[in-house]
Motif scaffolding. Sequence first.
Motif, PDB file in Angstrom:
ATOM      1  N   ALA A 200      35.262  27.390   5.997  1.00 46.62           N
ATOM      2  CA  ALA A 200      36.614  26.928   5.673  1.00 46.62           C
ATOM      3  C   ALA A 200      36.739  25.420   5.759  1.00 46.62           C
ATOM      4  O   ALA A 200      37.456  24.805   4.969  1.00 46.62           O
ATOM      5  CB  ALA A 200      37.647  27.590   6.588  1.00 46.62           C
TER       6      ALA A 200
ATOM      7  N   GLU B 205      47.362  23.647   3.247  1.00 44.81           N
ATOM      8  CA  GLU B 205      47.380  24.981   3.833  1.00 44.81           C
ATOM      9  C   GLU B 205      46.898  24.945   5.281  1.00 44.81           C
ATOM     10  O   GLU B 205      47.492  25.587   6.166  1.00 44.81           O
ATOM     11  CB  GLU B 205      46.497  25.917   3.013  1.00 44.81           C
ATOM     12  N   LEU B 206      45.837  24.192   5.540  1.00 46.35           N
ATOM     13  CA  LEU B 206      45.334  24.076   6.904  1.00 46.35           C
ATOM     14  C   LEU B 206      46.350  23.385   7.810  1.00 46.35           C
ATOM     15  O   LEU B 206      46.552  23.798   8.964  1.00 46.35           O
ATOM     16  CB  LEU B 206      44.016  23.297   6.905  1.00 46.35           C
TER      17      LEU B 206
ATOM     18  N   GLU C  31      44.016  24.847  -8.019  1.00 46.26           N
ATOM     19  CA  GLU C  31      43.124  24.352  -6.970  1.00 46.26           C
ATOM     20  C   GLU C  31      42.275  23.200  -7.474  1.00 46.26           C
ATOM     21  O   GLU C  31      41.969  22.268  -6.730  1.00 46.26           O
ATOM     22  CB  GLU C  31      42.229  25.497  -6.488  1.00 46.26           C
TER      23      GLU C  31
ATOM     24  N   GLN D   8      39.925  35.841   6.038  1.00 49.44           N
ATOM     25  CA  GLN D   8      38.935  36.014   4.972  1.00 49.44           C
ATOM     26  C   GLN D   8      38.312  37.404   5.020  1.00 49.44           C
ATOM     27  O   GLN D   8      38.131  38.060   3.984  1.00 49.44           O
ATOM     28  CB  GLN D   8      37.855  34.934   5.100  1.00 49.44           C
TER      29      GLN D   8
ATOM     30  N   SER E  33      36.989  23.970  -0.186  1.00 48.47           N
ATOM     31  CA  SER E  33      37.755  24.794  -1.122  1.00 48.47           C
ATOM     32  C   SER E  33      37.141  26.178  -1.215  1.00 48.47           C
ATOM     33  O   SER E  33      35.916  26.349  -1.141  1.00 48.47           O
ATOM     34  CB  SER E  33      37.783  24.149  -2.509  1.00 48.47           C
ATOM     35  N   GLU E  34      38.015  27.139  -1.365  1.00 47.64           N
ATOM     36  CA  GLU E  34      37.543  28.509  -1.523  1.00 47.64           C
ATOM     37  C   GLU E  34      36.859  28.656  -2.880  1.00 47.64           C
ATOM     38  O   GLU E  34      37.413  28.301  -3.918  1.00 47.64           O
ATOM     39  CB  GLU E  34      38.708  29.496  -1.435  1.00 47.64           C
TER      40      GLU E  34
ATOM     41  N   PRO F 264      38.092  19.763   4.658  1.00 46.53           N
ATOM     42  CA  PRO F 264      38.401  21.100   4.125  1.00 46.53           C
ATOM     43  C   PRO F 264      37.436  21.490   3.018  1.00 46.53           C
ATOM     44  O   PRO F 264      37.020  20.661   2.196  1.00 46.53           O
ATOM     45  CB  PRO F 264      39.829  20.944   3.592  1.00 46.53           C
TER      46      PRO F 264
ATOM     47  N   SER G  98      45.664  20.996  -1.881  1.00 41.31           N
ATOM     48  CA  SER G  98      46.346  22.239  -1.509  1.00 41.31           C
ATOM     49  C   SER G  98      45.656  22.929  -0.342  1.00 41.31           C
ATOM     50  O   SER G  98      46.320  23.521   0.511  1.00 41.31           O
ATOM     51  CB  SER G  98      46.411  23.178  -2.712  1.00 41.31           C
ATOM     52  N   ARG G  99      44.332  22.861  -0.312  1.00 38.42           N
ATOM     53  CA  ARG G  99      43.611  23.482   0.797  1.00 38.42           C
ATOM     54  C   ARG G  99      43.928  22.771   2.106  1.00 38.42           C
ATOM     55  O   ARG G  99      44.137  23.408   3.140  1.00 38.42           O
ATOM     56  CB  ARG G  99      42.106  23.445   0.512  1.00 38.42           C
TER      57      ARG G  99
END
Length: 253
Positions: free
Chosen positions: A187, A46-47, A36, A139, A15-16, A13, A42-43
């Motif tokens: 992502a 979420e996935l 975050e 996004q 991170s944004e 993953p 957390s990412r």
Amino acid sequence: MPKWYRAEAVLRPVSEVMPNRLAAMEQPLNVSSLVEQILPTSRAEELMSTVESFQFSLAMVKNHHLERGLLGTKHWRPWNQHPDPSWEIFRTLQKRFSCDYSISTGNLTLYYQDRDRMLAQSILGFYIDDLRAKLREEQVRTTTATAKSLRDEAGSTPDTLLQQQLFQLIADQLQQQKLAMVDANFAFKVIDAPKASDKPYSPSVLMVSGLGFVITLFISCLIILTREPWTYGEGERELALASGRETRGDPAR
């Protein structure tokens, strides 16, 4: 026993990353950015929640026309006249698909099981492709809405300096939007593409052999325990008859 093959893929993953100017302006109020950094999982969570969700699973099945293969003959059983195909498909996917996140490596591993080895590998690839497409769509939608809001704010403010800053933020949002549209790894990164071993994942030869030994031992003990009282009773009966003849002086003797 039918053989099942399991395909697996490893993702990393990403991170944004918020644009620097937007992060600088929202730093005092951006609590999610701090969370975050403190919780890097957390990412990944979420996935995992997205790929295991009901809507995502059904959309993936519909996009790739997998309904018939997943339902099989369940939909036409006479004792199940009014099944819900959507929930039948979702329950089947829940049994076959799973994912796991490793905190030590930061990788997300996806698994899918099927009786057809190549089909298991293909369906797991569908999961990854549809997840990437869904995240890209979200996004693009988010950045478009943010850019529109900033553009409206820039048009209504009389402050020239603030307008310039807002236009810079709009440019950052558009840049992030274009990046999501052209970059396949915006992502997550595919560390290991979907693959399925040529050896069946289940049933396990060792487990089946051990289970067969235990069952055979149990049945043998049960047979011995059920026959022993009957044999012992017949011997007691013959001994009692012989003793009675000796006591009475049976002439047949």
